[in-house]
Design an enzyme around this catalytic site. Structure first.
Site, mmCIF file in Angstrom:
data_model
loop_
_atom_site.group_PDB
_atom_site.id
_atom_site.type_symbol
_atom_site.label_atom_id
_atom_site.label_comp_id
_atom_site.label_asym_id
_atom_site.label_seq_id
_atom_site.Cartn_x
_atom_site.Cartn_y
_atom_site.Cartn_z
ATOM 1 N N GLY A 240 42.466 46.092 39.324
ATOM 2 C CA GLY A 240 43.704 45.970 38.555
ATOM 3 C C GLY A 240 43.640 46.855 37.329
ATOM 4 C CB THR A 241 40.827 47.364 34.954
ATOM 5 O OG1 THR A 241 40.716 45.992 34.603
ATOM 6 C CG2 THR A 241 40.483 48.239 33.762
ATOM 7 C CB THR B 80 34.236 44.510 40.325
ATOM 8 O OG1 THR B 80 34.344 43.315 41.085
ATOM 9 C CG2 THR B 80 34.210 45.676 41.275
ATOM 10 C CG ASP C 227 34.887 40.872 43.558
ATOM 11 O OD1 ASP C 227 34.092 39.918 43.623
ATOM 12 O OD2 ASP C 227 36.008 40.779 43.024
ATOM 13 C CG MET D 115 32.845 34.200 42.366
ATOM 14 S SD MET D 115 32.909 34.847 40.697
ATOM 15 C CE MET D 115 33.668 33.468 39.855
ATOM 16 C CG HIS E 45 39.850 34.892 45.538
ATOM 17 N ND1 HIS E 45 40.009 33.746 46.270
ATOM 18 C CD2 HIS E 45 39.655 34.502 44.261
ATOM 19 C CE1 HIS E 45 39.921 32.707 45.470
ATOM 20 N NE2 HIS E 45 39.703 33.129 44.241
ATOM 21 C CD GLU F 227 35.924 33.064 44.623
ATOM 22 O OE1 GLU F 227 36.029 32.372 43.607
ATOM 23 O OE2 GLU F 227 36.145 34.296 44.622
HETATM 24 O O1 F6P Z 1 36.843 40.052 40.388
HETATM 25 C C1 F6P Z 1 35.703 39.378 40.000
HETATM 26 C C2 F6P Z 1 35.809 37.902 40.283
HETATM 27 O O2 F6P Z 1 34.624 37.304 39.808
HETATM 28 C C3 F6P Z 1 36.071 37.511 41.730
HETATM 29 O O3 F6P Z 1 34.938 37.593 42.551
HETATM 30 C C4 F6P Z 1 36.592 36.118 41.553
HETATM 31 O O4 F6P Z 1 37.342 35.727 42.663
HETATM 32 C C5 F6P Z 1 37.429 36.232 40.308
HETATM 33 O O5 F6P Z 1 36.897 37.322 39.579
HETATM 34 C C6 F6P Z 1 37.430 35.013 39.426
HETATM 35 O O6 F6P Z 1 38.312 35.242 38.373
HETATM 36 P P1 F6P Z 1 38.399 34.381 37.029
HETATM 37 O O7 F6P Z 1 37.205 34.721 36.194
HETATM 38 O O8 F6P Z 1 39.664 34.826 36.397
HETATM 39 O O9 F6P Z 1 38.379 32.950 37.434
#
Ligand code: F6P
Length: 358
Positions: A114-115, A135, A137, A179, A181, A232
């Site tokens: 997004g950034t 990230t 991810d 983690m 999504h 997730e």
């Molecule tokens: O994008 C990084 C991340 O840690 C994802 O793996 C996770 O789904 C999400 O951010 C969690 O976001 P937040 O910290 O806003 O709950």
């Protein structure tokens, strides 16, 4: 004299500070007194609302091992950037104003997908931007690795390791929810590293009967316990077939805290197993960066500094085949790097007996 802004945006990770240190140390080292660095506070929020601070070499000392971000971060969705705030402020114009007020030569933006989209928007608006891929991810297109990922893999793997002993003692089925999504890189790597028996990721929708069959196969072979690493965003084959609208409607009435709890209930019903769920959650983004990330961050940061000195703007700094590289932001912004279900790593994981429930 170079004037450089630094900004960390989106969910944090372990190696943000290490990366900023890489940028700053290289700039101070190469340019001495001919560089001024400004830290923009709390991500794009600081850029919009004019919150920043002048930084010196002292700010970057001792932060190689420090998790989180010394600048603070916030989530400002890309979609909302073109919408005025509650007082009618044009956010994009406000960001440009802060950049111009600080007379920046370049703004270095550390963040995820997004950034990156907003970074590209600012580039389109005429600002000099360099993006650094952060990230846990690892889902940013154009780089083999993002900083934060390997540190998170370590933590999620530790969690699976710990679950192993207790799962074995009690002969239980354990679901460790990792983690991610939209993508399954973290689950896949931690699952393999932690010796999980079943790995469920968004890119490979699962069939609950296949998942249960894999558990029962282990029970028959007197394995005693089974460990599932579940992303997730893991999704069943049936749900993957729903339209976006249908899926949204289903999730609006979803009675479980997350997919792992639904899986736990179904597995217990179908196999009679004693099932438990463990969610390491944000611990995966916490603590110190692991040595791999410290090296990666230092290299990406130093390369960004080199690009600032050479006035090469409009790029993400990535790492491909072990070498840092510059990737045009316009080529990568908005693209998600997902796990390819036909990739070698999936085939190899299946060869050693890991089930993906497909
Ligand atoms: O994008 C990084 C991340 O840690 C994802 O793996 C996770 O789904 C999400 O951010 C969690 O976001 P937040 O910290 O806003 O709950």
């Amino acid at each position: 004299m170079k004037r450089v802004g630094l900004l960390t945006s989106g969910g944090d990770c372990q190696a943000l500070n290490a990366t900023m240190r890489g940028v700053a140390k290289s700039l101070y080292n190469e340019l001495g007194g001919d560089v001024e660095i400004f830290g923009i506070e709390e991500g794009y929020k600081g850029l919009i609302y004019n919150e920043y601070r002048h930084m010196t070499g002292r700010d970057f000392a001792g932060i190689l091992t420090k998790g989180g971000t010394i600048l603070g971060s916030s989530r400002q969705s890309f979609k909302s950037m073109r919408t005025p705030d509650e007082n009618g402020l044009d956010k994009v114009e406000a960001m440009k104003k802060t950049y111009r007020k600080l007379e920046l030569d370049c703004l270095v933006i550390l963040g995820g997908n997004g950034t990156q989209k907003t970074a590209n928007l600012l580039r389109e608006e005429g600002l000099n931007i360099i993006h650094l891929p952060k990230t846990i991810d690892n889902d940013i297109w154009g780089t083999d690795m993002t900083f934060g990922f390997q540190s998170a893999v370590d933590i999620a793997t530790d969690c699976i390791d710990c679950i192993h002993t207790t799962a074995a003692s009690h002969g239980r089925v354990f679901i460790v929810e990792v983690m991610g999504h939209k993508v399954g890189w973290l689950t896949l790597h931690a699952g393999i590293a932690g010796g999980a028996d079943i790995v469920l990721i968004p890119e490979i929708p699962y069939d609950i009967d296949k998942v249960c069959a894999a558990i029962q196969k282990r029970t028959k072979a007197k394995k005693g316990f089974t460990i599932l690493a579940v992303a997730e965003g893991a999704i069943s084959k049936a749900d993957a077939k729903l339209s976006k609208k249908e899926y949204k409607a289903k999730m609006a009435d979803y009675p479980y805290p997350s997919v792992s709890y639904e899986l736990a209930e179904l597995i217990a019903q179908k196999t009679g197993a004693d099932v438990r769920v463990t969610v390491p959650g944000h611990t995966q983004r916490g603590g110190s960066p692991k040595p791999y990330d410290r090296v990666l961050s230092t290299r990406l940061g130093a390369r960004a500094a080199r690009m600032i000195i050479d006035e090469e703007y409009g790029y993400m700094v990535g790492i491909v085949n072990g070498e840092t590289c510059k990737v045009p932001l316009e080529d990568v912004a908005g693209k998600l790097k997902m796990v390819d279900p036909n990739a070698g790593i999936i085939e190899e994981a299946k060869l050693i007996g890991i089930s993906f429930g497909d």
